[in-house]
Design a protein around this motif. Sequence first.
Motif, PDB file in Angstrom:
ATOM      1  N   SER A   1       0.956  -1.339   0.004  1.00 33.31           N
ATOM      2  CA  SER A   1      -0.054  -0.144   0.224  1.00 33.31           C
ATOM      3  C   SER A   1       1.010   1.308  -0.121  1.00 33.31           C
ATOM      4  CB  SER A   1      -0.932   0.038   1.289  1.00 33.31           C
ATOM      5  OG  SER A   1      -1.841  -1.184   1.134  1.00 33.31           O
ATOM      6  N   ARG A   2       0.230   2.311  -0.692  1.00 33.10           N
ATOM      7  CA  ARG A   2       1.173   3.584  -0.948  1.00 33.10           C
ATOM      8  C   ARG A   2       0.605   4.637  -0.466  1.00 33.10           C
ATOM      9  NH1 ARG A   2       1.718   2.081  -6.694  1.00 33.10           N
ATOM     10  NH2 ARG A   2      -0.345   1.399  -6.357  1.00 33.10           N
ATOM     11  N   ILE A   3       1.196   5.692  -0.536  1.00 35.39           N
ATOM     12  CA  ILE A   3       0.469   7.251  -0.128  1.00 35.39           C
ATOM     13  C   ILE A   3       0.568   7.866  -1.750  1.00 35.39           C
ATOM     14  CG2 ILE A   3       0.782   9.541   0.895  1.00 35.39           C
ATOM     15  CD1 ILE A   3      -0.179   7.270   2.784  1.00 35.39           C
ATOM     16  N   GLN A   4      -0.306   8.272  -1.947  1.00 37.20           N
ATOM     17  CA  GLN A   4      -0.226   9.285  -3.339  1.00 37.20           C
ATOM     18  C   GLN A   4      -0.698  10.736  -3.104  1.00 37.20           C
ATOM     19  OE1 GLN A   4      -3.915   8.861  -5.937  1.00 37.20           O
ATOM     20  NE2 GLN A   4      -2.694   8.935  -7.781  1.00 37.20           N
ATOM     21  N   LEU A   5       0.386  11.431  -3.527  1.00 33.50           N
ATOM     22  CA  LEU A   5       0.127  12.920  -3.460  1.00 33.50           C
ATOM     23  C   LEU A   5      -0.141  13.350  -4.639  1.00 33.50           C
ATOM     24  CD1 LEU A   5       3.635  13.449  -1.468  1.00 33.50           C
ATOM     25  CD2 LEU A   5       1.367  13.023  -0.424  1.00 33.50           C
ATOM     26  N   LEU A   6      -1.159  14.306  -4.347  1.00 38.01           N
ATOM     27  CA  LEU A   6      -1.887  15.081  -5.586  1.00 38.01           C
ATOM     28  C   LEU A   6      -1.840  16.428  -5.570  1.00 38.01           C
ATOM     29  CD1 LEU A   6      -4.890  12.686  -5.254  1.00 38.01           C
ATOM     30  CD2 LEU A   6      -3.296  12.438  -7.362  1.00 38.01           C
ATOM     31  N   ALA A   7      -1.225  17.147  -6.754  1.00 39.89           N
ATOM     32  CA  ALA A   7      -1.138  18.429  -6.523  1.00 39.89           C
ATOM     33  C   ALA A   7      -1.799  18.993  -7.959  1.00 39.89           C
ATOM     34  CB  ALA A   7       0.239  19.165  -6.672  1.00 39.89           C
ATOM     35  N   PRO A   8      -2.489  20.071  -8.078  1.00 42.98           N
ATOM     36  CA  PRO A   8      -3.304  20.400  -8.858  1.00 42.98           C
ATOM     37  C   PRO A   8      -2.505  21.025  -9.975  1.00 42.98           C
ATOM     38  CG  PRO A   8      -3.833  21.913  -7.475  1.00 42.98           C
ATOM     39  CD  PRO A   8      -2.968  20.818  -6.861  1.00 42.98           C
ATOM     40  N   LEU A   9      -2.943  20.861 -11.360  1.00 46.59           N
ATOM     41  CA  LEU A   9      -2.314  21.409 -12.400  1.00 46.59           C
ATOM     42  C   LEU A   9      -2.952  22.846 -12.727  1.00 46.59           C
ATOM     43  CD1 LEU A   9      -1.442  18.697 -15.082  1.00 46.59           C
ATOM     44  CD2 LEU A   9       0.356  19.781 -13.546  1.00 46.59           C
ATOM     45  N   ARG A  10      -4.371  22.910 -12.649  1.00 45.79           N
ATOM     46  CA  ARG A  10      -4.957  23.992 -12.617  1.00 45.79           C
ATOM     47  C   ARG A  10      -6.093  23.937 -11.642  1.00 45.79           C
ATOM     48  NH1 ARG A  10      -5.639  20.091 -16.503  1.00 45.79           N
ATOM     49  NH2 ARG A  10      -7.720  19.144 -16.467  1.00 45.79           N
ATOM     50  N   ALA A  11      -6.709  25.204 -11.365  1.00 44.52           N
ATOM     51  CA  ALA A  11      -7.627  25.405 -10.277  1.00 44.52           C
ATOM     52  C   ALA A  11      -8.939  24.921 -10.715  1.00 44.52           C
ATOM     53  CB  ALA A  11      -7.997  27.131 -10.236  1.00 44.52           C
ATOM     54  N   ASP A  12      -9.216  24.439 -12.072  1.00 45.40           N
ATOM     55  CA  ASP A  12     -10.840  23.820 -12.207  1.00 45.40           C
ATOM     56  C   ASP A  12     -10.494  22.283 -11.999  1.00 45.40           C
ATOM     57  OD1 ASP A  12      -9.103  23.367 -14.709  1.00 45.40           O
ATOM     58  OD2 ASP A  12     -10.733  23.962 -15.845  1.00 45.40           O
TER      59      ASP A  12
END
Length: 161
Positions: free
Chosen positions: A75-86
């Motif tokens: 099992s892992r941790i996925q970090l998610l950062a937006p490329l755009r505000a929408d």
Amino acid sequence: MTTSDTHADHAPGGALGALLTQIDHVGIAVADLDEAIAWYGDVFGLVNTHEEVNEEQGVREAMLAAPGTDPTSTSRIQLLAPLRADSAIGKFLDRNGPGLQQLAYRVTDIDAAMDACKAKGLRLLYPEARRGTANSRINFIHPKDAGGVLVELVEPAADAH
């Protein structure tokens, strides 16, 4: 009905439970991916095992695993950062700030898992599976049908080890 069909029907969760193999990852929305990767490495010793940009989902993402583990079987941790505000993650951050965004279960067959969800009356976010991290196939169970949790179903790519 075959023996395997009978077994699947009696597995916890019915047909869906027979398709689940493990918790694949926990998704965490972050504003700055590089900063978050460094923080999880410094604090928990987690190792960045995969990083990519998913234009369709509007995210830059990284998968982190405990050091010394096989990232394809843990099992892992996925970090998610937006490329755009929408993007979905951009909207999530705007509404909630950084934090836990989703829980993902690994399944052996996304299409069968989607059928099992529909048979249980669960709403899926997409009518067809979409491309996820590392060419996996994914879909999501609507949070209103999963106790307020956004649940992701992940079928790893055939070439994943």
